[in-house]
Motif scaffolding. Structure first.
Motif, mmCIF file in Angstrom:
data_model
loop_
_atom_site.group_PDB
_atom_site.id
_atom_site.type_symbol
_atom_site.label_atom_id
_atom_site.label_comp_id
_atom_site.label_asym_id
_atom_site.label_seq_id
_atom_site.Cartn_x
_atom_site.Cartn_y
_atom_site.Cartn_z
ATOM 1 N N ALA A 63 0.829 -1.208 0.000
ATOM 2 C CA ALA A 63 0.000 0.000 0.000
ATOM 3 C C ALA A 63 0.861 1.255 0.000
ATOM 4 N N ALA A 64 2.031 1.183 0.655
ATOM 5 C CA ALA A 64 2.878 2.365 0.810
ATOM 6 C C ALA A 64 3.336 2.942 -0.527
ATOM 7 N N ILE A 65 3.524 2.089 -1.542
ATOM 8 C CA ILE A 65 3.989 2.625 -2.823
ATOM 9 C C ILE A 65 2.886 3.419 -3.507
ATOM 10 N N PHE A 66 1.652 2.969 -3.375
ATOM 11 C CA PHE A 66 0.534 3.717 -3.946
ATOM 12 C C PHE A 66 0.323 5.022 -3.181
ATOM 13 N N GLU A 67 0.480 4.979 -1.872
ATOM 14 C CA GLU A 67 0.347 6.196 -1.068
ATOM 15 C C GLU A 67 1.418 7.207 -1.439
ATOM 16 N N ARG A 68 2.636 6.722 -1.715
ATOM 17 C CA ARG A 68 3.711 7.632 -2.125
ATOM 18 C C ARG A 68 3.384 8.289 -3.469
ATOM 19 N N VAL A 69 2.849 7.500 -4.401
ATOM 20 C CA VAL A 69 2.478 8.054 -5.706
ATOM 21 C C VAL A 69 1.373 9.092 -5.553
ATOM 22 N N LEU A 70 0.362 8.790 -4.757
ATOM 23 C CA LEU A 70 -0.720 9.754 -4.546
ATOM 24 C C LEU A 70 -0.184 11.061 -3.971
ATOM 25 N N HIS A 71 0.752 10.949 -3.036
ATOM 26 C CA HIS A 71 1.357 12.143 -2.432
ATOM 27 C C HIS A 71 2.135 12.939 -3.467
ATOM 28 N N ARG A 72 2.935 12.240 -4.273
ATOM 29 C CA ARG A 72 3.758 12.930 -5.274
ATOM 30 C C ARG A 72 2.890 13.616 -6.335
ATOM 31 N N LEU A 73 1.794 12.967 -6.699
ATOM 32 C CA LEU A 73 0.905 13.549 -7.708
ATOM 33 C C LEU A 73 -0.052 14.566 -7.106
ATOM 34 N N ASP A 74 -0.136 14.573 -5.766
ATOM 35 C CA ASP A 74 -1.012 15.492 -5.041
ATOM 36 C C ASP A 74 -2.469 15.315 -5.476
ATOM 37 N N VAL A 75 -2.916 14.047 -5.450
ATOM 38 C CA VAL A 75 -4.296 13.737 -5.833
ATOM 39 C C VAL A 75 -4.926 12.822 -4.788
ATOM 40 N N ASP A 76 -6.245 12.846 -4.739
ATOM 41 C CA ASP A 76 -6.984 11.895 -3.929
ATOM 42 C C ASP A 76 -7.084 10.580 -4.696
ATOM 43 N N PRO A 77 -7.291 9.462 -4.000
ATOM 44 C CA PRO A 77 -7.358 8.166 -4.695
ATOM 45 C C PRO A 77 -8.365 8.126 -5.834
ATOM 46 N N GLY A 78 -9.520 8.753 -5.659
ATOM 47 C CA GLY A 78 -10.548 8.699 -6.683
ATOM 48 C C GLY A 78 -10.244 9.516 -7.925
ATOM 49 N N GLN A 79 -9.133 10.257 -7.902
ATOM 50 C CA GLN A 79 -8.764 11.089 -9.050
ATOM 51 C C GLN A 79 -7.782 10.403 -9.992
ATOM 52 N N ILE A 80 -7.540 9.137 -9.761
ATOM 53 C CA ILE A 80 -6.558 8.434 -10.578
ATOM 54 C C ILE A 80 -7.069 7.053 -10.945
ATOM 55 N N THR A 81 -6.755 6.608 -12.159
ATOM 56 C CA THR A 81 -7.079 5.266 -12.612
ATOM 57 C C THR A 81 -5.773 4.508 -12.826
ATOM 58 N N PHE A 82 -5.682 3.332 -12.245
ATOM 59 C CA PHE A 82 -4.468 2.517 -12.277
ATOM 60 C C PHE A 82 -4.711 1.271 -13.110
ATOM 61 N N LEU A 83 -3.795 0.989 -14.045
ATOM 62 C CA LEU A 83 -3.869 -0.204 -14.888
ATOM 63 C C LEU A 83 -2.674 -1.104 -14.603
ATOM 64 N N ASP A 84 -2.938 -2.373 -14.345
ATOM 65 C CA ASP A 84 -1.876 -3.342 -14.084
ATOM 66 C C ASP A 84 -2.366 -4.704 -14.546
ATOM 67 N N ASP A 85 -1.428 -5.554 -14.954
ATOM 68 C CA ASP A 85 -1.812 -6.877 -15.443
ATOM 69 C C ASP A 85 -1.919 -7.912 -14.331
ATOM 70 N N ARG A 86 -1.565 -7.552 -13.089
ATOM 71 C CA ARG A 86 -1.603 -8.498 -11.978
ATOM 72 C C ARG A 86 -2.711 -8.131 -11.001
ATOM 73 N N ALA A 87 -3.579 -9.104 -10.742
ATOM 74 C CA ALA A 87 -4.733 -8.862 -9.887
ATOM 75 C C ALA A 87 -4.329 -8.432 -8.481
ATOM 76 N N VAL A 88 -3.224 -8.964 -7.961
ATOM 77 C CA VAL A 88 -2.815 -8.611 -6.606
ATOM 78 C C VAL A 88 -2.480 -7.131 -6.505
ATOM 79 N N ASN A 89 -1.906 -6.561 -7.547
ATOM 80 C CA ASN A 89 -1.595 -5.134 -7.545
ATOM 81 C C ASN A 89 -2.859 -4.290 -7.702
ATOM 82 N N VAL A 90 -3.736 -4.745 -8.563
ATOM 83 C CA VAL A 90 -5.008 -4.049 -8.768
ATOM 84 C C VAL A 90 -5.826 -4.033 -7.478
#
Length: 198
Positions: free
Chosen positions: A154-181
């Motif tokens: 979770a910490a890596i996603f939190e770091r990205v959200l902080h760097r982009l200065d966005v709330d979680p609902g303001q970003i769409t994430f695409l990944d090929d692995r279900a565990v990451n999604v």
């Protein structure tokens, strides 16, 4: 969690698109190139692949290449050992075959969304991606090796959200692995499982 196809884009997609690299923008590693790395390592291809992934997480989080390859080969290697450079080069090359559908998606999205990259990648691969012409389409590129964090933490996603200065609902994430999604979705990110067009 739903499958994503570039042709299915709707106007409701959020402004930031956060994309994985491996098997989204790039193709899977070719078996013959993995076999060539195994030959460099002096190992059977199946045994090599097992050890390659067994020891990969610390490498993705910033471990020095010679320490990673020491673990894979089961013997101590110096940082300047030629086999380290050879394995690094072969490893980067194996992940550098771009998926035509992934590139098409990037071109389609880049004119309509702000793009960021989030990849579990060691430093040699991160450096190669940064030098690729297509990487300029990303406003930000985040690599596990430089954050000392890796998906699905979770910490890596939190770091990205902080760097982009966005709330979680303001970003769409695409990944090929279900565990990451699933990890991203648990934080409120619009997380979508990517499946390349056949």
């Amino acid at each position: 969690m739903t499958a994503f196809h570039p042709a299915d884009q709707e106007e409701t997609v959020t402004g930031w698109m956060l994309l994985d690299y491996g098997e989204v923008i790039s193709l899977p590693q070719p078996a013959e190139e993995v076999a060539a790395m195994a030959a460099l390592a002096g190992q059977d291809p199946d045994a090599f692949r097992d050890r390659y992934w067994l020891h990969r997480d610390p490498y993705d989080r910033g471990q020095a290449p010679h320490l990673y390859w020491s673990n894979v080969l089961g013997r101590d290697l110096a940082a300047d050992d030629p086999v380290v450079a050879e394995l690094d080069a072969a490893d980067v090359a194996s992940w550098s075959h771009l998926a035509p559908a992934g590139l098409d998606m990037l071109r389609e999205l880049s004119g309509r969304h702000r793009l960021a990259l989030l990849s579990n990648a060691p430093e040699p691969l991160a450096a190669a991606i940064d030098e690729a012409p297509w990487a300029a389409m990303f406003a930000h590129r985040f690599y596990s090796c430089r954050l000392a964090l890796a998906k699905p933490d979770a910490a890596i996603f939190e770091r990205v959200l902080h760097r982009l200065d966005v709330d979680p609902g303001q970003i769409t994430f695409l990944d090929d692995r279900a565990v990451n999604v699933n990890a991203a979705a648990a934080l409120g990110i619009n997380a979508v499982l990517y499946r390349a067009q056949p």
